[in-house]
Design a protein around this motif. Structure first.
Motif, PDB file in Angstrom:
ATOM      1  N   UNK A   3       0.813  -1.213   0.000  1.00  0.00           N
ATOM      2  CA  UNK A   3       0.000   0.000   0.000  1.00  0.00           C
ATOM      3  C   UNK A   3       0.845   1.261   0.000  1.00  0.00           C
ATOM      4  N   UNK A   4       2.120   1.096   0.105  1.00  0.00           N
ATOM      5  CA  UNK A   4       3.083   2.171  -0.071  1.00  0.00           C
ATOM      6  C   UNK A   4       4.346   1.511  -0.565  1.00  0.00           C
ATOM      7  N   UNK A   5       5.350   2.281  -1.006  1.00  0.00           N
ATOM      8  CA  UNK A   5       6.576   1.626  -1.455  1.00  0.00           C
ATOM      9  C   UNK A   5       7.042   0.594  -0.439  1.00  0.00           C
ATOM     10  N   UNK A  45      -3.734  -5.471  -9.581  1.00  0.00           N
ATOM     11  CA  UNK A  45      -4.574  -4.620 -10.424  1.00  0.00           C
ATOM     12  C   UNK A  45      -5.893  -4.364  -9.727  1.00  0.00           C
ATOM     13  N   UNK A  46      -6.318  -3.133  -9.752  1.00  0.00           N
ATOM     14  CA  UNK A  46      -7.574  -2.786  -9.089  1.00  0.00           C
ATOM     15  C   UNK A  46      -8.744  -3.066 -10.016  1.00  0.00           C
ATOM     16  N   UNK A  47      -9.905  -3.248  -9.409  1.00  0.00           N
ATOM     17  CA  UNK A  47     -11.129  -3.496 -10.155  1.00  0.00           C
ATOM     18  C   UNK A  47     -12.126  -2.391  -9.825  1.00  0.00           C
ATOM     19  N   UNK A  48     -13.355  -2.624 -10.072  1.00  0.00           N
ATOM     20  CA  UNK A  48     -14.372  -1.607  -9.804  1.00  0.00           C
ATOM     21  C   UNK A  48     -14.377  -1.242  -8.329  1.00  0.00           C
ATOM     22  N   UNK A  49     -14.507   0.044  -8.064  1.00  0.00           N
ATOM     23  CA  UNK A  49     -14.505   0.519  -6.682  1.00  0.00           C
ATOM     24  C   UNK A  49     -15.791   0.092  -6.004  1.00  0.00           C
ATOM     25  N   UNK A  56     -15.075  -3.876   4.119  1.00  0.00           N
ATOM     26  CA  UNK A  56     -15.056  -5.199   4.760  1.00  0.00           C
ATOM     27  C   UNK A  56     -14.393  -5.148   6.137  1.00  0.00           C
ATOM     28  N   UNK A  57     -15.168  -5.418   7.150  1.00  0.00           N
ATOM     29  CA  UNK A  57     -14.643  -5.444   8.514  1.00  0.00           C
ATOM     30  C   UNK A  57     -14.805  -6.853   9.067  1.00  0.00           C
ATOM     31  N   UNK A  58     -13.715  -7.414   9.526  1.00  0.00           N
ATOM     32  CA  UNK A  58     -13.732  -8.752  10.106  1.00  0.00           C
ATOM     33  C   UNK A  58     -13.567  -8.625  11.607  1.00  0.00           C
ATOM     34  N   UNK A  59     -14.451  -9.257  12.363  1.00  0.00           N
ATOM     35  CA  UNK A  59     -14.342  -9.235  13.828  1.00  0.00           C
ATOM     36  C   UNK A  59     -13.815 -10.573  14.305  1.00  0.00           C
ATOM     37  N   UNK A  60     -12.716 -10.528  15.041  1.00  0.00           N
ATOM     38  CA  UNK A  60     -12.135 -11.748  15.585  1.00  0.00           C
ATOM     39  C   UNK A  60     -12.953 -12.168  16.799  1.00  0.00           C
ATOM     40  N   UNK A  61     -13.682 -13.258  16.658  1.00  0.00           N
ATOM     41  CA  UNK A  61     -14.663 -13.633  17.675  1.00  0.00           C
ATOM     42  C   UNK A  61     -14.041 -14.236  18.927  1.00  0.00           C
ATOM     43  N   UNK A  62     -12.859 -14.787  18.812  1.00  0.00           N
ATOM     44  CA  UNK A  62     -12.222 -15.405  19.971  1.00  0.00           C
ATOM     45  C   UNK A  62     -11.989 -14.346  21.054  1.00  0.00           C
ATOM     46  N   UNK A  63     -12.414 -14.651  22.283  1.00  0.00           N
ATOM     47  CA  UNK A  63     -12.308 -13.686  23.377  1.00  0.00           C
ATOM     48  C   UNK A  63     -10.874 -13.253  23.643  1.00  0.00           C
ATOM     49  N   UNK A  64      -9.915 -14.138  23.360  1.00  0.00           N
ATOM     50  CA  UNK A  64      -8.519 -13.781  23.661  1.00  0.00           C
ATOM     51  C   UNK A  64      -8.019 -12.649  22.769  1.00  0.00           C
ATOM     52  N   UNK A  65      -8.735 -12.351  21.681  1.00  0.00           N
ATOM     53  CA  UNK A  65      -8.367 -11.235  20.813  1.00  0.00           C
ATOM     54  C   UNK A  65      -9.174  -9.980  21.132  1.00  0.00           C
ATOM     55  N   UNK A  66     -10.035 -10.072  22.151  1.00  0.00           N
ATOM     56  CA  UNK A  66     -10.819  -8.913  22.545  1.00  0.00           C
ATOM     57  C   UNK A  66     -11.799  -8.458  21.474  1.00  0.00           C
ATOM     58  N   UNK A  67     -12.234  -9.379  20.619  1.00  0.00           N
ATOM     59  CA  UNK A  67     -13.166  -9.059  19.529  1.00  0.00           C
ATOM     60  C   UNK A  67     -12.670  -7.877  18.698  1.00  0.00           C
ATOM     61  N   UNK A  68     -11.377  -7.874  18.454  1.00  0.00           N
ATOM     62  CA  UNK A  68     -10.766  -6.804  17.655  1.00  0.00           C
ATOM     63  C   UNK A  68     -11.302  -6.826  16.233  1.00  0.00           C
ATOM     64  N   UNK A  74     -10.106  -3.846   0.518  1.00  0.00           N
ATOM     65  CA  UNK A  74     -10.950  -3.978  -0.662  1.00  0.00           C
ATOM     66  C   UNK A  74     -10.391  -3.100  -1.779  1.00  0.00           C
ATOM     67  N   UNK A  75     -10.952  -3.228  -2.977  1.00  0.00           N
ATOM     68  CA  UNK A  75     -10.493  -2.391  -4.079  1.00  0.00           C
ATOM     69  C   UNK A  75     -10.752  -0.910  -3.793  1.00  0.00           C
ATOM     70  N   UNK A  76     -11.871  -0.618  -3.116  1.00  0.00           N
ATOM     71  CA  UNK A  76     -12.158   0.772  -2.784  1.00  0.00           C
ATOM     72  C   UNK A  76     -11.149   1.358  -1.819  1.00  0.00           C
ATOM     73  N   UNK A  77     -10.788   0.595  -0.788  1.00  0.00           N
ATOM     74  CA  UNK A  77      -9.793   1.071   0.167  1.00  0.00           C
ATOM     75  C   UNK A  77      -8.433   1.187  -0.494  1.00  0.00           C
ATOM     76  N   UNK A  78      -8.138   0.249  -1.380  1.00  0.00           N
ATOM     77  CA  UNK A  78      -6.870   0.296  -2.104  1.00  0.00           C
ATOM     78  C   UNK A  78      -6.752   1.573  -2.931  1.00  0.00           C
ATOM     79  N   UNK A  79      -7.831   1.926  -3.637  1.00  0.00           N
ATOM     80  CA  UNK A  79      -7.837   3.164  -4.412  1.00  0.00           C
ATOM     81  C   UNK A  79      -7.647   4.374  -3.496  1.00  0.00           C
ATOM     82  N   UNK A  80      -8.262   4.329  -2.336  1.00  0.00           N
ATOM     83  CA  UNK A  80      -8.128   5.434  -1.382  1.00  0.00           C
ATOM     84  C   UNK A  80      -6.679   5.572  -0.922  1.00  0.00           C
TER      85      UNK A  80
END
Length: 257
Positions: A3-5, A45-49, A56-68, A74-80
């Motif tokens: 996402x950067x050099x 290569x990027x695709x449609x934004x 896309x947000x993924x929640x780590x359900x295991x309690x030991x990760x504190x539901x982080x 995504x392609x939209x975030x990549x373009x950003x």
């Protein structure tokens, strides 16, 4: 995809440190290890934004990760990200010129980024065995005005590293970036530990290997090699390490006293 050099850690060469057994009369150097052609912005290569609501947000359900919550790229975030990083025009030109080429990831982006950041007193050793990749890289070294900082080794990287050691260059390099044959990471690592000074940094790319290293069902030779390598350096007290989920994963190793 970076996402950067892929060389943000090399923007300023590390100060020269002289330690017992590692004295050198040379100017501080930075060393980029194979290939010239590291993972770069052009390697994905990027695709449609996607719509803003589709972040896309993924929640780590295991309690030991504190539901982080972790955001996937995504392609939209990549373009950003592309729109909000400072990319020198010559790097942008290189990325855009090679984006549609076969093997566009083999373009010399990382080595050029490091060469641009080095002072005139610094030097960079670039290892590459592919002549076509070299020609692209050389053209951009000239265009960027950094050719005088770059020493190109057109040979197998292992042979080059062994020759550097034989020439008495151990403990005289500040920095190494490794994006090469995954099954040889262990061998590169041992050679680079001899070449990099105490306090120097070695960065290994693709250590997450598209997520395959975390899947016990995947047992091909490259994945197994990376999995074993990651396990090795985790317990290696010769270095301090940090694995970061940038692009395909990078491990930053700092050689300890």
């Amino acid at each position: 995809m970076a996402i950067s050099p892929p060389s943000p850690f090399s923007l300023k060469p590390l100060p020269k440190l002289v330690s017992p057994g590692c004295q050198s009369e040379k100017l501080p150097q930075s060393f980029i290890f194979p290939r010239l052609t590291q993972l770069s912005l052009a390697s994905r290569r990027t695709h449609a934004v996607e719509p803003a609501a589709a972040v896309p947000v993924v929640e780590l359900e295991d309690e030991k990760y504190g539901k982080k919550q972790v955001i996937s790229l995504s392609s939209g975030i990549y373009e950003y990200v592309l729109a909000n990083v400072r990319e020198p025009p010559v790097l942008r030109d290189l990325r855009e010129e090679t984006a549609g080429m076969r093997g566009s990831q083999m373009q010399g982006y990382s080595s050029l980024a490091i060469a641009l950041a080095l002072p005139d007193s610094g030097s960079l050793v670039a290892c590459e065995r592919d002549a076509n990749c070299l020609e692209i890289a050389k053209k951009y070294y000239v265009r960027a005005g950094v050719s005088h900082k770059v020493e190109i080794k057109h040979a197998l990287a292992v042979d080059t590293l062994e020759k550097l050691i034989q020439n008495g260059e151990s403990c005289s390099y500040d920095f190494a970036f490794v994006d090469a044959e995954k099954r040889m990471y262990d061998e590169y690592y041992e050679l680079l530990l001899q070449l990099v000074r105490f306090g120097g940094v070695i960065i290994f790319d693709n250590v997450l290997w598209h997520g395959k290293v975390s899947d016990p069902q995947v047992k091909d030779s490259k994945t197994m090699s990376l999995r074993n390598f990651n396990k090795k350096i985790l317990s290696d007290n010769r270095v301090s390490i940090s694995m970061v989920p940038i692009g395909d994963g990078m491990t930053i190793c700092r050689k300890r006293e």
